[in-house]
Write a protein that holds these residues in place. Sequence first.
Motif, short mmCIF file in Angstrom:
data_model
loop_
_atom_site.label_atom_id
_atom_site.label_comp_id
_atom_site.label_asym_id
_atom_site.label_seq_id
_atom_site.Cartn_x
_atom_site.Cartn_y
_atom_site.Cartn_z
N ILE A 15 -60.53 -18.23 11.15
CA ILE A 15 -60.65 -17.72 9.69
C ILE A 15 -61.73 -16.73 9.56
CG2 ILE A 15 -61.01 -18.41 7.30
CD1 ILE A 15 -59.26 -21.13 8.10
N VAL A 16 -63.14 -17.33 10.32
CA VAL A 16 -64.22 -16.64 10.09
C VAL A 16 -64.07 -15.33 10.78
CG1 VAL A 16 -66.69 -16.50 10.87
CG2 VAL A 16 -65.67 -18.81 10.02
N THR A 17 -63.51 -15.16 12.03
CA THR A 17 -63.23 -14.05 12.72
C THR A 17 -62.51 -13.06 11.86
OG1 THR A 17 -63.40 -15.32 14.70
CG2 THR A 17 -62.52 -12.98 14.85
N LEU A 18 -61.40 -13.53 11.33
CA LEU A 18 -60.37 -12.37 10.56
C LEU A 18 -61.29 -11.80 9.25
CD1 LEU A 18 -56.94 -14.54 10.63
CD2 LEU A 18 -57.71 -12.27 11.80
N ALA A 19 -61.95 -12.77 8.67
CA ALA A 19 -62.98 -12.42 7.59
C ALA A 19 -63.93 -11.49 7.86
CB ALA A 19 -63.51 -13.55 6.90
N ALA A 20 -64.62 -11.71 8.99
CA ALA A 20 -65.57 -10.95 9.73
C ALA A 20 -64.89 -9.27 9.74
CB ALA A 20 -66.35 -11.48 10.67
N LEU A 21 -63.74 -9.32 10.52
CA LEU A 21 -62.97 -8.09 11.02
C LEU A 21 -62.64 -7.35 9.50
CD1 LEU A 21 -60.75 -9.51 13.98
CD2 LEU A 21 -62.61 -7.80 13.91
N GLY A 22 -62.11 -8.05 8.67
CA GLY A 22 -61.90 -7.50 7.23
C GLY A 22 -62.97 -6.89 6.65
N VAL A 23 -64.07 -7.52 6.58
CA VAL A 23 -65.37 -6.86 6.24
C VAL A 23 -65.72 -5.67 6.73
CG1 VAL A 23 -67.94 -7.08 5.52
CG2 VAL A 23 -65.91 -8.84 5.00
N GLY A 30 -64.17 5.80 5.89
CA GLY A 30 -64.35 7.28 6.22
C GLY A 30 -64.18 7.50 7.61
N VAL A 31 -64.34 6.48 8.34
CA VAL A 31 -64.05 6.61 10.16
C VAL A 31 -62.60 6.20 10.45
CG1 VAL A 31 -64.73 6.11 12.15
CG2 VAL A 31 -66.51 6.34 10.55
N LEU A 32 -62.48 5.01 9.78
CA LEU A 32 -61.08 4.71 9.78
C LEU A 32 -60.46 4.51 8.33
CD1 LEU A 32 -61.83 1.44 12.35
CD2 LEU A 32 -60.95 3.75 12.79
N PRO A 33 -59.00 4.53 8.36
CA PRO A 33 -58.53 4.38 7.07
C PRO A 33 -58.78 2.96 6.63
CG PRO A 33 -56.90 4.28 8.57
CD PRO A 33 -58.03 4.83 9.47
N ALA A 34 -58.87 2.80 5.12
CA ALA A 34 -58.99 1.56 4.55
C ALA A 34 -57.82 0.63 4.36
CB ALA A 34 -59.42 2.07 3.03
N PRO A 35 -58.04 -0.54 4.37
CA PRO A 35 -56.67 -1.37 4.40
C PRO A 35 -55.79 -0.98 3.19
CG PRO A 35 -58.98 -2.52 4.35
CD PRO A 35 -59.24 -1.26 4.34
N ALA A 36 -56.20 -0.84 2.25
CA ALA A 36 -55.26 -0.27 1.07
C ALA A 36 -54.44 1.21 1.66
CB ALA A 36 -56.12 0.30 -0.08
N GLU A 37 -55.17 2.10 2.09
CA GLU A 37 -54.66 3.04 2.81
C GLU A 37 -53.27 2.90 3.70
OE1 GLU A 37 -57.95 6.38 1.91
OE2 GLU A 37 -57.67 5.51 4.13
N VAL A 38 -53.75 2.09 4.61
CA VAL A 38 -53.00 1.51 5.80
C VAL A 38 -51.62 0.81 5.16
CG1 VAL A 38 -52.59 -0.04 7.91
CG2 VAL A 38 -54.66 1.29 7.42
N HIS A 210 -49.97 14.55 13.92
CA HIS A 210 -50.27 15.26 12.48
C HIS A 210 -51.44 14.56 11.98
CE1 HIS A 210 -46.02 16.28 13.21
NE2 HIS A 210 -46.30 17.30 12.74
N LEU A 211 -52.30 13.62 12.70
CA LEU A 211 -53.50 13.05 12.38
C LEU A 211 -53.17 12.37 11.10
CD1 LEU A 211 -56.01 15.99 12.85
CD2 LEU A 211 -55.32 14.22 14.46
N GLN A 212 -52.22 11.53 10.91
CA GLN A 212 -51.70 10.68 10.15
C GLN A 212 -52.59 9.24 10.30
OE1 GLN A 212 -50.61 11.77 7.01
NE2 GLN A 212 -50.73 13.72 7.62
N LEU A 213 -53.71 9.17 10.35
CA LEU A 213 -54.34 7.96 10.87
C LEU A 213 -53.79 6.85 9.99
CD1 LEU A 213 -58.03 8.99 11.74
CD2 LEU A 213 -55.79 9.06 13.01
N ASP A 214 -53.68 6.78 8.87
CA ASP A 214 -53.08 5.33 8.02
C ASP A 214 -51.86 5.13 8.57
OD1 ASP A 214 -51.74 7.75 7.23
OD2 ASP A 214 -52.01 7.59 5.20
N ALA A 215 -50.95 6.09 8.78
CA ALA A 215 -49.83 5.68 9.36
C ALA A 215 -49.77 5.31 10.76
CB ALA A 215 -48.71 6.79 9.29
N VAL A 216 -50.64 5.74 11.44
CA VAL A 216 -51.00 5.35 12.88
C VAL A 216 -51.44 3.83 13.12
CG1 VAL A 216 -52.60 5.76 15.02
CG2 VAL A 216 -51.25 7.55 13.84
N PHE A 217 -52.56 3.55 12.28
CA PHE A 217 -52.84 2.14 12.09
C PHE A 217 -52.01 1.29 11.66
CE2 PHE A 217 -57.00 4.15 13.32
CZ PHE A 217 -57.50 3.23 13.83
N ALA A 218 -51.25 1.45 10.74
CA ALA A 218 -50.22 0.72 10.35
C ALA A 218 -48.84 0.40 11.32
CB ALA A 218 -49.12 1.50 8.94
N LEU A 219 -48.73 1.53 12.14
CA LEU A 219 -47.65 1.23 13.25
C LEU A 219 -48.45 0.32 14.33
CD1 LEU A 219 -46.20 4.71 13.56
CD2 LEU A 219 -45.12 2.80 12.74
#
Length: 252
Positions: A15-23, A30-38, A210-219
Motif C-alpha cells: 500500500i505504501v509503495t503504491l501510494a508513493a508511486l502515485g504521488v 509535464g514529463v509523463l502524462p498525468a493519471p487523469a490523462e492516461v 504519433h507521440l500520444q504518450l497518454d495512450a502509450v502509458f494507458a496501453l
Amino acid sequence: MARRRALSPTAIYAIVTLAALGVAWQLSAGVLPAPAEVGAALARLWTTQGLFDELATSFALNLRALAVSAVITLAFAYASVAPAARPLVEAVSKLRFTGVVGWGFVLAVWARDGHALKLWLLVFAMTPFFVTQLAAVIADLPRDRFDHARALGLSRARVVWEVVVLGTVDPALEALRQSAAMGWMMLTTVEGLVRGEGGVGAMLLNENKHLQLDAVFALIAVVLVVGAAQDAALAWLRRALCPYAALATARP
C-alpha cells in the motif's frame, strides 16, 4: 464482537509503495502524462479503437506461443538426460543471445501466413530461455535419486518418468511463468514486425509513433495488469499442483 484482522507487513508495504508511486507520478506531470490523462486515453482506446479485441488477439497469441514453447522445451530438456542429446540442447540454449529480427526472414519462409510468423517469432524468443532454465534444473538433480529409483528395480524409462519428469514439475511450472512474462515483453517487437492481425503491441507502436504518450502509458498499464493477472494464475496453478513445494521452501 469480531476482532479486526491486522494488515500483514507485506500488505502495508504494498500500500505504501503504491501510494508513493502515485504521488511521484502526479508530481512528474509535464514529463509523463498525468493519471487523469492516461485514464481518459484508456477510455478512448477501449470505446472507439477496439482495445478489447486487440488485447484478446495478443492474449491468444501469447497463450498459443507459450503452449508451443512448453512442448518444445520439455522435449529438449528431458532429452538432455541422454548424453548424445546434450550438445543439441546446449546449441538451442545459446540461441538466447540472438535476436528475433535477424531470424525473421528464415521463419517467414517456414510460416504459412502472418499469424504463423508471429507465433514462431514469439516461440523463438521464449524457447531458448525456457530450455536453459529447465535443462539446468535437470542437470542439478541429485544422483542419489537416480540410484534410489534403480535400486527399486525401475526400468530406464520409468526412472526418467519418476525422477526427471515428475521430479521437476514444480521448477518447470516456475520456468513456464518466466517464459509467459518473456512473451509479454517480446509482444511489441513481434507484433511490430507483423502488423497484419493488429494486437496491442501494434497499437502501442502506432500511438508511440504519433507521440500520444497518454495512450502509450494507458496501453502499458493494460499489458501490466493482464500480464500480472496471468502470472498470478500460473502461480496459483503451481501451488495447486505442487503443494509440497511451499512446504519444502518453508522448512529451515
